[in-house]
Design a protein around this motif. Structure first.
Motif, short mmCIF file in Angstrom:
data_model
loop_
_atom_site.label_atom_id
_atom_site.label_comp_id
_atom_site.label_asym_id
_atom_site.label_seq_id
_atom_site.Cartn_x
_atom_site.Cartn_y
_atom_site.Cartn_z
N ARG A 6 0.82 -1.23 0.23
CA ARG A 6 -0.02 -0.02 0.08
C ARG A 6 0.72 1.44 0.01
O ARG A 6 0.60 2.16 -0.62
CB ARG A 6 -0.94 -0.09 1.41
N ILE A 7 2.07 1.30 0.68
CA ILE A 7 2.88 2.32 0.93
C ILE A 7 3.62 2.45 -0.48
O ILE A 7 3.49 3.62 -1.04
CB ILE A 7 4.03 2.06 1.58
N GLU A 9 2.50 1.59 -3.62
CA GLU A 9 1.46 2.09 -4.49
C GLU A 9 1.23 3.38 -4.31
O GLU A 9 0.92 3.86 -5.30
CB GLU A 9 0.29 0.96 -4.47
N THR A 10 0.89 3.81 -3.10
CA THR A 10 0.71 5.42 -3.02
C THR A 10 1.74 6.14 -3.42
O THR A 10 1.46 7.16 -3.90
CB THR A 10 0.57 5.42 -1.32
N ILE A 28 3.72 10.66 1.97
CA ILE A 28 3.26 9.33 1.73
C ILE A 28 2.73 8.72 2.61
O ILE A 28 1.62 7.85 2.47
CB ILE A 28 4.57 8.63 1.12
N SER A 29 3.06 8.90 3.86
CA SER A 29 2.65 8.26 5.04
C SER A 29 1.11 8.76 5.23
O SER A 29 0.10 7.92 5.60
CB SER A 29 3.42 8.61 6.33
N GLU A 31 -0.70 9.83 2.91
CA GLU A 31 -1.73 9.50 1.97
C GLU A 31 -2.04 7.94 1.86
O GLU A 31 -2.96 7.49 1.57
CB GLU A 31 -1.35 9.72 0.53
N SER A 32 -1.03 7.14 2.69
CA SER A 32 -1.33 5.83 2.75
C SER A 32 -2.03 5.52 4.24
O SER A 32 -2.59 4.12 4.09
CB SER A 32 0.06 5.00 3.04
N VAL A 39 6.15 3.87 7.64
CA VAL A 39 6.75 4.09 6.47
C VAL A 39 8.50 3.42 6.32
O VAL A 39 8.85 2.74 5.63
CB VAL A 39 6.73 5.46 5.67
#
Length: 204
Positions: A6-7, A9-10, A28-29, A31-32, A39
């Protein structure tokens, strides 16, 4: 979906949209939906995340090329399916991302260059060999020269210095270059088949 996937892909989605430099690990964190600490538990730093992400993307492209080769009725159909796939890539990948990988992540860019040589060039060469065996491509082609020419042709499509988005439509550029390429390498039999895929008139 596992947290690590998931991380990644985000991160890839954000890199494609905004480029790499402007996206932080905190972005990123958030949004994930995980903490920044999480992360870093999965990726050592941003460089590691970019490297893993690019490797994931390139492996995915390689599998797509193999799939096209295995499930296309002939070499021309395989070529057309690859064209459609690359068009989709062109619409989803921000050129800034590739520029930043090349400028700020030379080690990772080498992976991209290796992919171009080992996968893209190889895929084009295999397609040429298939087309010749099927009687769809001319048997007097020098596959090494023509494959390299096609690879360089495709690279220019995604070079904004050659085809700026403000002046050229990606679909039209890809369509014109591919039509020119196919009609230059096909036999009469191949040209008749190509006419159906490309929706062009067979002047013969």
């Amino acid at each position: 979906m596992p947290v690590r996937e998931r991380i990644m892909e985000t991160a890839l989605r954000m890199f494609r949209m905004y480029g790499i430099k402007s996206v932080t690990m905190f972005d990123i964190s958030r949004e994930s939906g995980v903490s920044k600490k999480t992360v870093y538990e999965h990726f050592r730093d941003k460089e590691d995340l970019v490297h893993e992400g690019m490797s994931f993307l390139l492996n995915g492209h390689m599998e797509q090329f193999k799939n096209f080769r295995q499930h296309s009725a002939n070499a021309i159909e395989e070529l057309i399916r690859e064209l459609e796939y690359m068009e989709l890539l062109g619409k989803t990948v921000n050129p800034v991302m590739l520029y930043e990988v090349q400028k700020y992540h030379p080690g990772i860019w080498k992976t991209v260059e290796d992919f171009k040589r080992d996968c893209v060039l190889s895929s084009i060469s295999e397609n040429l060999k298939r087309g010749i065996e099927e009687g769809l491509y001319r048997n007097d082609l020098d596959a090494a020269i023509v494959a390299r020419m096609r690879q360089l042709q495709l690279e220019t499509v995604f070079d904004p210095a050659q085809y700026p988005a403000t002046a050229y439509d990606l679909h039209e550029v890809m369509a014109q270059l591919t039509q020119h390429f196919i009609l230059g390498i096909t036999t009469l039999k191949g040209r008749k088949i190509a006419a159906g895929y490309l929706q062009i008139k067979d002047e013969n």
